[in-house]
Design an enzyme around this catalytic site. Sequence first.
Site, PDB file in Angstrom:
ATOM      1  N   CYS A   1      33.402  24.343 -60.930  1.00  0.00           N
ATOM      2  CA  CYS A   1      32.306  25.234 -61.345  1.00  0.00           C
ATOM      3  C   CYS A   1      32.392  25.520 -62.829  1.00  0.00           C
ATOM      4  CB  CYS A   1      32.358  26.544 -60.562  1.00  0.00           C
ATOM      5  SG  CYS A   1      30.895  27.560 -60.894  1.00  0.00           S
TER       6      CYS A   1
ATOM      7  N   GLU B   1      33.251  20.436 -51.089  1.00  0.00           N
ATOM      8  CA  GLU B   1      33.271  20.932 -49.715  1.00  0.00           C
ATOM      9  C   GLU B   1      31.890  21.408 -49.293  1.00  0.00           C
ATOM     10  OE1 GLU B   1      37.953  22.174 -49.504  1.00  0.00           O
ATOM     11  OE2 GLU B   1      36.515  23.757 -49.934  1.00  0.00           O
TER      12      GLU B   1
ATOM     13  N   CYS C   1      36.597  34.224 -57.042  1.00  0.00           N
ATOM     14  CA  CYS C   1      36.168  33.002 -56.353  1.00  0.00           C
ATOM     15  C   CYS C   1      37.191  31.884 -56.533  1.00  0.00           C
ATOM     16  CB  CYS C   1      34.813  32.588 -56.907  1.00  0.00           C
ATOM     17  SG  CYS C   1      34.307  30.943 -56.384  1.00  0.00           S
TER      18      CYS C   1
ATOM     19  N   CYS D   1      25.969  25.153 -45.799  1.00  0.00           N
ATOM     20  CA  CYS D   1      26.291  25.696 -47.117  1.00  0.00           C
ATOM     21  C   CYS D   1      26.766  24.515 -47.951  1.00  0.00           C
ATOM     22  CB  CYS D   1      27.393  26.755 -46.964  1.00  0.00           C
ATOM     23  SG  CYS D   1      27.974  27.372 -48.549  1.00  0.00           S
TER      24      CYS D   1
ATOM     25  N   CYS E   1      32.901  32.450 -47.703  1.00  0.00           N
ATOM     26  CA  CYS E   1      32.384  32.608 -49.059  1.00  0.00           C
ATOM     27  C   CYS E   1      33.502  32.807 -50.061  1.00  0.00           C
ATOM     28  CB  CYS E   1      31.467  33.825 -49.126  1.00  0.00           C
ATOM     29  SG  CYS E   1      29.815  33.419 -48.706  1.00  0.00           S
TER      30      CYS E   1
ATOM     31  N   CYS F   1      33.867  33.361 -62.090  1.00  0.00           N
ATOM     32  CA  CYS F   1      33.929  34.590 -61.287  1.00  0.00           C
ATOM     33  C   CYS F   1      35.380  34.785 -60.801  1.00  0.00           C
ATOM     34  CB  CYS F   1      32.984  34.487 -60.099  1.00  0.00           C
ATOM     35  SG  CYS F   1      31.316  34.066 -60.611  1.00  0.00           S
TER      36      CYS F   1
HETATM   37  S1  SF4 Z   1      31.066  32.387 -57.250  1.00  0.00           S
HETATM   38 FE1  SF4 Z   1      32.437  30.653 -57.680  1.00  0.00          FE
HETATM   39  S2  SF4 Z   1      31.207  28.814 -57.331  1.00  0.00           S
HETATM   40 FE2  SF4 Z   1      29.776  30.571 -57.524  1.00  0.00          FE
HETATM   41  S3  SF4 Z   1      29.253  30.608 -59.719  1.00  0.00           S
HETATM   42 FE3  SF4 Z   1      31.005  31.987 -59.490  1.00  0.00          FE
HETATM   43  S4  SF4 Z   1      32.796  30.669 -59.918  1.00  0.00           S
HETATM   44 FE4  SF4 Z   1      31.060  29.312 -59.527  1.00  0.00          FE
END
Ligand code: SF4
Length: 346
Positions: free
Chosen positions: A114, A94, A121, A107, A339, A118
Amino acid sequence: MADIKKDIRALTKDQIREFFVKNGDKSFRGNQVYEWLWQRGIHSFEEMTNISKETRQMMENHFVINHIKVDQMQRSSDGTIKNAIKLHDNLIVESVLIPTATRTTACVSSQVGCSLDCKFCATSRLKRMRNLNPDEIYDQVVVIDNESRLYHDRPLSNIVFMGMGEPLMNYNNVLKAIDKITSPEGLGMSPKRIVVSTSGVPKMIKKMADDNVKFKLAVSLHSAIDEVRDTIMPFNKTFPLKDLRESLVYWYEKTKNRITYEYVVWQGINDKRKDVDALVQFCKFAPSKVNIIEYNPIDDGMFQQADSLAIDMYRDILEANNITVTIRRSRGKDIDAACGQLANKK
Ligand code: SF4
């Protein structure tokens, strides 16, 4: 087994020129083809109208031209546009266009899924499938530049690597894409208008400094206390704040570019005075500013945006310590484009 044709856009200009010389043509032909591929953004050899039919066929026999496609586009009531981008192998990433009164920002994503974890996220729930190629990153920027001209009557002005993926885990390809974006043979954008946002991979931050990059650096910090950061960004156990801090001091000494810390304040997680004090201390190691970002809950409810009193406390204490702080309202919430919300949800 049939030969798999190579993507001609994975070749450098010199490699394309060499290809033509090897095949009995002039190296100049490579320049023409390169221009079609990158400045004019064509999608097929047929469109190269100043190249003979035979030469076009010869290229067709050896190469393909891979391009991304916009699979789905959603427009928010605030002008934000989210694109689900289909790659040549049908995977989806995306990218988002974020308009404000004075600028349009793209963005962009750097990985499918990923590699990091996190907890707040949505992308972290998709396992990393692969890194994006330089041209797949570049093409996202071209798509958003076109949308900006079409829907907002102005070209794209800024780029942030804050979409899906950790850009420093795909460093070489991100760098190649930025080279192309900033090159006069690509989009000719200033590197000062590009921000690479990382969760904090110390070794790679030092490498960027050694490579003397000209773009800006942002770090998703979210806590300057190891015990807290360990729970919300578990890779912090591998790359603790001490190592991150050392790499950021190194970055500043080498580049003289100040660092932006991206920071979300969550209820019961990092909304106390001790959290602000730790951030103030962290900011003192190298010139920096803090962006406090509004949080957009993902569906499990574990993370809730802190109340305005906590945000005010952060602002007041940071300002009292002469640290620049901005409070950024989130955009595109109604289309899950904000975000931390990018997760291929249609
Ligand atoms: S915020 Fe999300 S996309 Fe960014 S590094 Fe952490 S897990 Fe990966």
